[in-house]
Design a protein around this motif. Structure first.
Motif, mmCIF file in Angstrom:
data_model
loop_
_atom_site.group_PDB
_atom_site.id
_atom_site.type_symbol
_atom_site.label_atom_id
_atom_site.label_comp_id
_atom_site.label_asym_id
_atom_site.label_seq_id
_atom_site.Cartn_x
_atom_site.Cartn_y
_atom_site.Cartn_z
ATOM 1 N N ALA A 61 0.768 -1.030 0.207
ATOM 2 C CA ALA A 61 -0.020 0.065 -0.139
ATOM 3 C C ALA A 61 0.851 1.149 -0.224
ATOM 4 C CB ALA A 61 -0.874 -0.042 1.234
ATOM 5 N N ALA A 62 1.828 1.178 0.684
ATOM 6 C CA ALA A 62 2.854 2.523 0.871
ATOM 7 C C ALA A 62 3.435 2.500 -0.386
ATOM 8 C CB ALA A 62 3.908 2.009 1.787
ATOM 9 N N LYS A 63 3.844 1.458 -1.121
ATOM 10 C CA LYS A 63 4.459 1.712 -2.442
ATOM 11 C C LYS A 63 3.497 2.589 -3.694
ATOM 12 C CE LYS A 63 7.759 -2.193 -2.196
ATOM 13 N NZ LYS A 63 8.014 -3.584 -2.839
ATOM 14 N N LYS A 64 2.292 2.037 -3.395
ATOM 15 C CA LYS A 64 1.289 2.452 -4.489
ATOM 16 C C LYS A 64 1.119 3.943 -4.226
ATOM 17 C CE LYS A 64 -0.916 -2.156 -5.518
ATOM 18 N NZ LYS A 64 -2.261 -2.836 -5.634
ATOM 19 N N GLU A 67 3.826 5.979 -5.219
ATOM 20 C CA GLU A 67 4.064 6.219 -6.637
ATOM 21 C C GLU A 67 3.120 7.285 -7.036
ATOM 22 O OE1 GLU A 67 3.589 2.161 -7.874
ATOM 23 O OE2 GLU A 67 5.688 1.681 -7.326
ATOM 24 N N LYS A 68 1.898 7.502 -6.624
ATOM 25 C CA LYS A 68 1.055 8.265 -7.112
ATOM 26 C C LYS A 68 1.408 9.607 -6.405
ATOM 27 C CE LYS A 68 -3.076 5.371 -6.544
ATOM 28 N NZ LYS A 68 -4.520 5.124 -5.702
ATOM 29 N N ILE A 69 1.933 10.102 -5.415
ATOM 30 C CA ILE A 69 2.213 11.357 -4.982
ATOM 31 C C ILE A 69 3.680 11.731 -5.887
ATOM 32 C CG2 ILE A 69 3.289 12.678 -3.252
ATOM 33 C CD1 ILE A 69 1.871 10.525 -1.197
ATOM 34 N N LEU A 70 4.619 10.881 -6.135
ATOM 35 C CA LEU A 70 5.624 11.087 -6.782
ATOM 36 C C LEU A 70 5.270 11.572 -8.139
ATOM 37 C CD1 LEU A 70 8.220 8.579 -5.378
ATOM 38 C CD2 LEU A 70 7.799 10.968 -4.693
ATOM 39 N N SER A 98 -2.884 21.066 -1.900
ATOM 40 C CA SER A 98 -4.233 20.415 -1.651
ATOM 41 C C SER A 98 -4.452 19.146 -2.588
ATOM 42 C CB SER A 98 -5.395 21.553 -2.125
ATOM 43 O OG SER A 98 -5.158 22.186 -3.254
ATOM 44 N N SER A 99 -3.753 19.104 -4.002
ATOM 45 C CA SER A 99 -4.010 18.154 -4.905
ATOM 46 C C SER A 99 -3.449 16.912 -4.253
ATOM 47 C CB SER A 99 -3.118 18.546 -5.946
ATOM 48 O OG SER A 99 -3.532 19.689 -6.600
ATOM 49 N N LEU A 103 -5.261 12.337 -2.961
ATOM 50 C CA LEU A 103 -4.900 11.268 -3.198
ATOM 51 C C LEU A 103 -5.085 10.000 -2.166
ATOM 52 C CD1 LEU A 103 -1.057 11.934 -5.039
ATOM 53 C CD2 LEU A 103 -3.497 11.416 -6.126
ATOM 54 N N GLY A 104 -5.350 10.371 -0.906
ATOM 55 C CA GLY A 104 -5.668 9.297 -0.002
ATOM 56 C C GLY A 104 -4.806 9.438 1.179
ATOM 57 N N LEU A 105 -3.988 10.713 1.250
ATOM 58 C CA LEU A 105 -3.127 10.688 2.614
ATOM 59 C C LEU A 105 -4.168 10.971 3.865
ATOM 60 C CD1 LEU A 105 -0.247 12.903 1.329
ATOM 61 C CD2 LEU A 105 -0.134 10.749 2.358
ATOM 62 N N SER A 106 -3.908 10.527 4.719
ATOM 63 C CA SER A 106 -4.751 10.774 6.028
ATOM 64 C C SER A 106 -4.153 12.457 6.435
ATOM 65 C CB SER A 106 -4.070 9.941 7.110
ATOM 66 O OG SER A 106 -3.120 10.220 7.645
ATOM 67 N N GLN A 107 -5.229 12.837 7.192
ATOM 68 C CA GLN A 107 -5.005 14.361 7.537
ATOM 69 C C GLN A 107 -3.678 14.454 8.252
ATOM 70 O OE1 GLN A 107 -6.309 17.156 6.664
ATOM 71 N NE2 GLN A 107 -4.533 18.176 7.896
ATOM 72 N N ALA A 108 -3.253 13.389 9.251
ATOM 73 C CA ALA A 108 -2.254 13.576 9.970
ATOM 74 C C ALA A 108 -0.860 13.336 9.189
ATOM 75 C CB ALA A 108 -2.231 12.339 11.042
#
Length: 223
Positions: A61-64, A67-70, A98-99, A103-108
């Motif tokens: 999950a971390a890799k996926k 990759e989206k963020i990068l 904000s973009s 992508l699915g990052l938690s607020q923290a």
């Protein structure tokens, strides 16, 4: 996102040779994974971003998500060329943060990465000279950022600064590999054995950690 020149630890061959001589079990692990070597992406922001994203989720999950963020950083970098004070990945993140939240990052985690990016932008001299500080000093400074704990700081020491003697004792992947390779019953037994193993691996605990990771994941996640 600009391509980075990868870097490998200068101490690697010496450390592998000494570890293999001192620990027959680890020597076999090294032989099974000898073609895989630790390297650094040479970007403190991206290493910390990957480590923060990876907190308390599976490696896959971390890799996926990373990759989206990068990928989005790369796109935003192309769009914002010439519009930023600099086009570092940290500045790109701050300009379009904000973009990234969508992508699915938690607020923290989103908040923590934002604080890291802000620190890199506002404290350039510290980050430029960070390799001059001790492991303890760097961990203490990083852990002042809310959301960065010992494990995340240790990932930074191993994967960005390539410090040779760091072992993340709470990493479940490492404990799993120790249970498997040292014929132990469970994680509790692995934790009990860790002080002895770390003494045996000293001063090359980072290399030991790397090969233990490699032995349970043929394509280990490089932070």
């Amino acid at each position: 996102m600009k391509p980075k020149k990868l870097a490998w630890p200068k101490y690697w061959k010496e450390g592998v040779r000494e570890l293999s001589a001192s620990d027959p079990i680890l020597a076999k692990i090294v032989q099974r994974n000898k073609e895989i070597k630790l390297y650094s992406h040479q970007d403190p922001f991206l290493t910390l971003l990957r480590a923060i994203v990876s907190q308390q989720i599976s490696s896959l999950a971390a890799k996926k998500l990373s990759e989206k963020i990068l990928f989005l950083i790369s796109l935003e970098n192309c769009v914002s060329t010439g519009n930023l004070e600099d086009n570092s990945d940290a500045s790109v993140f701050l300009a379009s943060k904000s973009s990234f939240r969508r992508l699915g990052l938690s607020q923290a985690k989103y908040s923590c990465i934002t604080k890291v990016a802000t620190s890199l932008k506002n404290n350039k001299q510290y980050w430029k000279n960070i390799d001059s500080f001790s492991d303890h000093e760097i961990l203490s400074e990083l852990m002042r950022i809310k959301g960065i704990g010992m494990w995340t700081g240790q990932m930074f020491l191993i994967f960005h600064l390539m410090r040779p003697n760091v072992f993340p004792e709470t990493d479940l992947g490492l404990l799993k590999s120790i249970v498997k390779n040292y014929s132990l019953n469970d994680y509790v037994s692995a934790r009990d054995q860790l002080p002895n193993l770390k003494r045996q691996w000293d001063p090359w605990n980072s290399i030991a950690a790397w090969y233990l990771w490699c032995d349970i994941d043929p394509i280990p996640f490089v932070y």
